[in-house]
Write a protein that holds these residues in place. Structure first.
Motif, PDB file in Angstrom:
ATOM      1  N   SER A   1      20.681  36.317  48.845  1.00 41.32           N
ATOM      2  CA  SER A   1      19.466  35.501  48.781  1.00 41.32           C
ATOM      3  C   SER A   1      18.562  35.864  49.948  1.00 41.32           C
ATOM      4  O   SER A   1      18.973  35.805  51.105  1.00 41.32           O
ATOM      5  CB  SER A   1      19.834  34.010  48.843  1.00 41.32           C
TER       6      SER A   1
ATOM      7  N   PHE B   1       3.993  33.981  46.852  1.00 44.70           N
ATOM      8  CA  PHE B   1       5.356  33.454  46.741  1.00 44.70           C
ATOM      9  C   PHE B   1       5.700  33.100  45.293  1.00 44.70           C
ATOM     10  O   PHE B   1       6.828  33.334  44.832  1.00 44.70           O
ATOM     11  CB  PHE B   1       5.526  32.234  47.646  1.00 44.70           C
ATOM     12  N   LEU B   2       4.732  32.554  44.566  1.00 45.63           N
ATOM     13  CA  LEU B   2       4.970  32.233  43.151  1.00 45.63           C
ATOM     14  C   LEU B   2       5.290  33.497  42.357  1.00 45.63           C
ATOM     15  O   LEU B   2       6.137  33.484  41.460  1.00 45.63           O
ATOM     16  CB  LEU B   2       3.751  31.524  42.562  1.00 45.63           C
TER      17      LEU B   2
ATOM     18  N   LYS C   1       8.851  34.591  43.168  1.00 46.59           N
ATOM     19  CA  LYS C   1       9.848  33.769  42.468  1.00 46.59           C
ATOM     20  C   LYS C   1      10.094  34.272  41.042  1.00 46.59           C
ATOM     21  O   LYS C   1      11.177  34.091  40.494  1.00 46.59           O
ATOM     22  CB  LYS C   1       9.399  32.310  42.429  1.00 46.59           C
ATOM     23  N   LYS C   2       9.074  34.902  40.448  1.00 46.12           N
ATOM     24  CA  LYS C   2       9.250  35.450  39.100  1.00 46.12           C
ATOM     25  C   LYS C   2      10.249  36.608  39.115  1.00 46.12           C
ATOM     26  O   LYS C   2      11.007  36.799  38.180  1.00 46.12           O
ATOM     27  CB  LYS C   2       7.907  35.937  38.550  1.00 46.12           C
TER      28      LYS C   2
ATOM     29  N   GLN D   1      12.549  37.161  41.780  1.00 48.78           N
ATOM     30  CA  GLN D   1      13.815  36.680  42.337  1.00 48.78           C
ATOM     31  C   GLN D   1      13.750  35.160  42.502  1.00 48.78           C
ATOM     32  O   GLN D   1      13.272  34.668  43.526  1.00 48.78           O
ATOM     33  CB  GLN D   1      14.096  37.346  43.682  1.00 48.78           C
ATOM     34  N   PRO D   2      14.200  34.422  41.500  1.00 52.32           N
ATOM     35  CA  PRO D   2      14.085  32.959  41.526  1.00 52.32           C
ATOM     36  C   PRO D   2      14.759  32.294  42.730  1.00 52.32           C
ATOM     37  O   PRO D   2      14.357  31.196  43.126  1.00 52.32           O
ATOM     38  CB  PRO D   2      14.767  32.536  40.214  1.00 52.32           C
ATOM     39  N   ASP D   3      15.771  32.958  43.312  1.00 50.15           N
ATOM     40  CA  ASP D   3      16.486  32.329  44.431  1.00 50.15           C
ATOM     41  C   ASP D   3      15.900  32.705  45.797  1.00 50.15           C
ATOM     42  O   ASP D   3      16.439  32.322  46.829  1.00 50.15           O
ATOM     43  CB  ASP D   3      17.973  32.706  44.392  1.00 50.15           C
ATOM     44  N   ILE D   4      14.786  33.419  45.813  1.00 45.92           N
ATOM     45  CA  ILE D   4      14.195  33.814  47.086  1.00 45.92           C
ATOM     46  C   ILE D   4      13.713  32.575  47.832  1.00 45.92           C
ATOM     47  O   ILE D   4      13.229  31.615  47.230  1.00 45.92           O
ATOM     48  CB  ILE D   4      13.050  34.834  46.869  1.00 45.92           C
ATOM     49  N   LYS D   5      13.848  32.585  49.152  1.00 45.85           N
ATOM     50  CA  LYS D   5      13.502  31.422  49.965  1.00 45.85           C
ATOM     51  C   LYS D   5      12.271  31.733  50.818  1.00 45.85           C
ATOM     52  O   LYS D   5      12.169  32.815  51.399  1.00 45.85           O
ATOM     53  CB  LYS D   5      14.689  31.062  50.871  1.00 45.85           C
TER      54      LYS D   5
ATOM     55  N   GLY E   1       6.486  25.798  46.884  1.00 49.37           N
ATOM     56  CA  GLY E   1       7.916  25.757  47.158  1.00 49.37           C
ATOM     57  C   GLY E   1       8.324  26.356  48.491  1.00 49.37           C
ATOM     58  O   GLY E   1       9.516  26.525  48.772  1.00 49.37           O
TER      59      GLY E   1
END
Length: 381
Positions: free
Chosen positions: A6, A26-27, A30-31, A33-37, A50
């Motif tokens: 992650s 960032f959006l 997320k597409k 890598q959905p788990d990216i922080k 987020g």
């Protein structure tokens, strides 16, 4: 890149435009890598996307030498906090969005700490201090520029650079048709509409809104029947605006959260310099640009800045297509006269619209946020 790891990206955005750019990037991430922080410094848009906001940048969203000096203690605290995050949490990548001087120092710290740095939105090296290109090259892994002509400055110094497109191209779209918006904002479609865009910082509102309101008052007298609309920036409170609006005899319709729909309704706009001028350009609405700084900041600017323009439409066009009134020339009389000409001289207004369309074409098809996400992932791999 291992799929199980992650990733954490530290974002640093100090102003409302940077807050939007980071949020959109960032959006897009997320597409992929959905788990990216995402963590860092920013404001409402980043939080909504987020990203875990560790420092609210609205506290330090200032411009000009005097204003920076006044907020120096708070800016230092923000920088120290971001440096501590780099030391203790070791993000995989630092993304610096605009806010040049602060982010240069943060990028240098990150680089020394072994963290990769992606800088989004180049300092205006074409306007002043071109020698900064080499200095930025020492503290970053990649410079992402938003104007096509900027790459040449970095290529000349062999600094990694990528033109990603201007982020405004993707997001500047009205939600409704102009006719629907006129009904929504209770505007009479038979009467001209003038927009007021006094800025996205409190000090811009204090300097420019009284001038624009006085110009609106003059226009109301010389051209009876005009309607006025003000898209409220996310970073500006209604209380701050009301303090000025209630002192004006002009009826101003304030619109929140729909800036492009509000601008779309306008036949002419008076605006401060900045990203807003490019957004108005993308909607091809005739405008006049005005700006006031503290006397010290203005004096330093005249000494340091080499470009003849401050308005982005003029800079991209490479010539004056929009009138600019700076400092002592930014008067209610000058703004009212230019808006009056736009409203009454059809040939003049149409020529301005055509020039704005050409600048819009130069900015390309967009995809800035998507390109930034792909660039960040490429650096991480």
């Amino acid at each position: 890149m291992p799929q199980h790891k992650s990733l954490t990206i530290l974002f640093s955005a100090g102003e409302s435009s940077g807050d939007r750019h980071a949020a959109n990037m960032f959006l897009e991430l997320k597409k992929h890598q959905p788990d990216i922080k995402g963590i860092g410094m920013g404001a409402a848009k980043m939080a909504q996307a987020g990203i875990d906001i560790r420092y609210d940048s609205t506290n330090i969203a200032v411009i000009g030498v005097v204003e920076v000096v006044r907020h120096y203690g708070e800016i230092r605290r923000a920088l120290k906090l971001m440096q501590e995050i780099i030391e203790t949490e070791r993000p995989d990548l630092l993304v610096c969005v605009d806010y040049k001087e602060f982010n240069f120092k943060l990028a240098r710290f990150a680089k020394q700490s072994g963290i990769k740095v992606l800088f989004y939105v180049s300092p205006q090296v074409w306007a002043w201090r071109p020698g900064r290109v080499k200095k930025y090259g020492e503290v970053i892994d990649m410079m992402a520029v938003i104007f096509p002509f900027e790459t040449a400055y970095y290529d000349a110094e062999k600094v990694p650079v990528r033109y990603v497109g201007h982020p405004s191209v993707d997001k500047v779209h009205a939600r409704h048709s102009k006719a629907e918006d006129m009904m929504l904002f209770k505007m009479d479609e038979k009467r001209p509409v003038v927009g007021l865009l006094p800025g996205s910082r409190a000090n811009e509102i204090k300097r420019m809104l009284p001038v624009m309101l006085k110009a609106a008052e003059e226009l109301q007298t010389s051209l009876p029947g005009l309607q006025f609309i003000l898209p409220q920036a996310d970073s500006i409170s209604r209380e701050l605006l009301e303090g000025y609006l209630k002192q004006s005899p002009v009826n101003i319709t304030v619109v929140k959260n729909q800036p492009y729909d509000a601008i779309q309704c306008c036949d002419a706009v008076m605006t401060t310099s900045g990203t807003a001028t490019l957004e108005i350009t993308l909607l091809t609405v005739p405008m006049v640009i005005a700006y006031k700084l503290s006397p010290l900041t203005y004096w330093l600017g005249r000494w340091l800045v080499k470009t003849p323009f401050i308005g982005l439409p003029n800079i991209v066009a490479g010539r004056s297509i929009i009138r600019e009134f700076i400092q002592h020339e930014a008067t209610a009389e000058n703004l009212a006269a230019e808006i009056s000409r736009i409203l009454t001289d059809r040939i003049y207004a149409n020529a301005m619209r055509e020039n704005l369309r050409r600048v819009k074409e130069q900015l390309g098809q967009g995809g800035g946020s998507k390109n930034m996400a792909e660039l960040a992932l490429a650096l991480l791999s």
